[in-house]
Design a protein around this motif. Structure first.
Motif, PDB file in Angstrom:
ATOM      1  N   TYR A  11      -4.043 -13.670  -7.322  1.00  0.00           N
ATOM      2  CA  TYR A  11      -2.839 -13.443  -8.115  1.00  0.00           C
ATOM      3  C   TYR A  11      -3.049 -14.101  -9.468  1.00  0.00           C
ATOM      4  CZ  TYR A  11       1.918 -13.142  -9.759  1.00  0.00           C
ATOM      5  OH  TYR A  11       3.025 -12.862 -10.519  1.00  0.00           O
ATOM      6  N   ILE A  37      -7.319  -9.106  -1.569  1.00  0.00           N
ATOM      7  CA  ILE A  37      -5.916  -8.729  -1.479  1.00  0.00           C
ATOM      8  C   ILE A  37      -5.201  -9.392  -2.651  1.00  0.00           C
ATOM      9  CG2 ILE A  37      -3.839  -8.714  -0.062  1.00  0.00           C
ATOM     10  CD1 ILE A  37      -6.270  -7.236   1.201  1.00  0.00           C
ATOM     11  N   ASP A  38      -4.716  -8.576  -3.565  1.00  0.00           N
ATOM     12  CA  ASP A  38      -4.065  -9.077  -4.772  1.00  0.00           C
ATOM     13  C   ASP A  38      -2.550  -8.977  -4.637  1.00  0.00           C
ATOM     14  OD1 ASP A  38      -4.301  -9.864  -7.709  1.00  0.00           O
ATOM     15  OD2 ASP A  38      -3.017  -8.090  -7.785  1.00  0.00           O
ATOM     16  N   GLY A  39      -1.873  -9.988  -5.113  1.00  0.00           N
ATOM     17  CA  GLY A  39      -0.417 -10.060  -4.989  1.00  0.00           C
ATOM     18  C   GLY A  39       0.353  -9.402  -6.111  1.00  0.00           C
ATOM     19  N   GLY A  40      -0.256  -8.440  -6.797  1.00  0.00           N
ATOM     20  CA  GLY A  40       0.441  -7.753  -7.885  1.00  0.00           C
ATOM     21  C   GLY A  40       0.238  -8.435  -9.225  1.00  0.00           C
ATOM     22  N   ASN A  42      -0.481  -9.517 -13.019  1.00  0.00           N
ATOM     23  CA  ASN A  42      -0.124  -8.877 -14.276  1.00  0.00           C
ATOM     24  C   ASN A  42      -1.007  -9.364 -15.426  1.00  0.00           C
ATOM     25  OD1 ASN A  42       0.994 -11.398 -14.772  1.00  0.00           O
ATOM     26  ND2 ASN A  42       3.060 -10.722 -14.304  1.00  0.00           N
ATOM     27  N   PHE A  60      -6.773  -4.043  -2.536  1.00  0.00           N
ATOM     28  CA  PHE A  60      -5.542  -3.402  -2.986  1.00  0.00           C
ATOM     29  C   PHE A  60      -4.655  -4.446  -3.626  1.00  0.00           C
ATOM     30  CE2 PHE A  60      -4.176  -4.610   1.274  1.00  0.00           C
ATOM     31  CZ  PHE A  60      -2.861  -4.995   1.094  1.00  0.00           C
ATOM     32  N   SER A  61      -3.683  -3.971  -4.365  1.00  0.00           N
ATOM     33  CA  SER A  61      -2.778  -4.856  -5.092  1.00  0.00           C
ATOM     34  C   SER A  61      -1.348  -4.416  -4.861  1.00  0.00           C
ATOM     35  CB  SER A  61      -3.111  -4.824  -6.588  1.00  0.00           C
ATOM     36  OG  SER A  61      -2.218  -5.657  -7.308  1.00  0.00           O
ATOM     37  N   GLU A  62      -0.530  -5.353  -4.383  1.00  0.00           N
ATOM     38  CA  GLU A  62       0.900  -5.130  -4.217  1.00  0.00           C
ATOM     39  C   GLU A  62       1.565  -6.497  -4.091  1.00  0.00           C
ATOM     40  OE1 GLU A  62       1.348  -2.909  -0.581  1.00  0.00           O
ATOM     41  OE2 GLU A  62       1.202  -4.695   0.675  1.00  0.00           O
ATOM     42  N   PRO A  63       2.824  -6.596  -4.438  1.00  0.00           N
ATOM     43  CA  PRO A  63       3.509  -7.876  -4.270  1.00  0.00           C
ATOM     44  C   PRO A  63       3.447  -8.337  -2.814  1.00  0.00           C
ATOM     45  CG  PRO A  63       4.828  -6.397  -5.598  1.00  0.00           C
ATOM     46  CD  PRO A  63       3.676  -5.589  -5.047  1.00  0.00           C
ATOM     47  N   ASP A  64       3.321  -9.642  -2.636  1.00  0.00           N
ATOM     48  CA  ASP A  64       3.290 -10.196  -1.284  1.00  0.00           C
ATOM     49  C   ASP A  64       4.111 -11.469  -1.225  1.00  0.00           C
ATOM     50  OD1 ASP A  64       1.596 -12.318  -2.231  1.00  0.00           O
ATOM     51  OD2 ASP A  64      -0.167 -11.097  -1.849  1.00  0.00           O
ATOM     52  N   LYS A  73      -2.882  -9.707   5.597  1.00  0.00           N
ATOM     53  CA  LYS A  73      -3.151  -8.304   5.247  1.00  0.00           C
ATOM     54  C   LYS A  73      -4.659  -8.048   5.249  1.00  0.00           C
ATOM     55  CE  LYS A  73       0.959  -7.668   2.391  1.00  0.00           C
ATOM     56  NZ  LYS A  73       1.448  -7.425   1.018  1.00  0.00           N
TER      57      LYS A  73
END
Length: 92
Positions: A11, A37-40, A42, A60-64, A73
């Motif tokens: 992140y 695993i990326d937490g979104g 920016n 992959f990247s999504e908020p966690d 994940k």
């Protein structure tokens, strides 16, 4: 050969991730799997991941909900007999 999965939770780590990945890639062979695993993020973290995508088996990247959520994940996608969790600012 025993397969090892290295899971990296990220992140906003564009300043350290490249050195981390390079330290793994120097030692990587067919028995090592890299999962990110990326937490979104920016910042430029995704650009760094894409730059090294031929060495990364899955990402992959999504908020966690934080590092432990990201690691869990990653465990779902892991195929290694052995699992290693590595910080994005660590050198292997």
């Amino acid at each position: 050969m025993i397969k090892i999965t290295i899971i990296i939770a990220t992140y906003n780590v564009d300043k350290t991730l490249e050195e981390c990945l390079n330290s793994i890639i120097m030692q990587k062979n067919s028995s090592v799997e890299i999962i990110i695993i990326d937490g979104g993020s920016n910042d430029n973290t995704i650009s760094v991941i894409k730059k090294y995508s031929k060495h990364v088996n899955y990402w992959f990247s999504e908020p966690d909900e934080g590092i432990y959520d990201a690691w869990n994940k990653g465990l779902i996608k892991a195929s290694g007999k052995w699992i290693m969790f590595l910080g994005a600012d660590d050198i292997l």
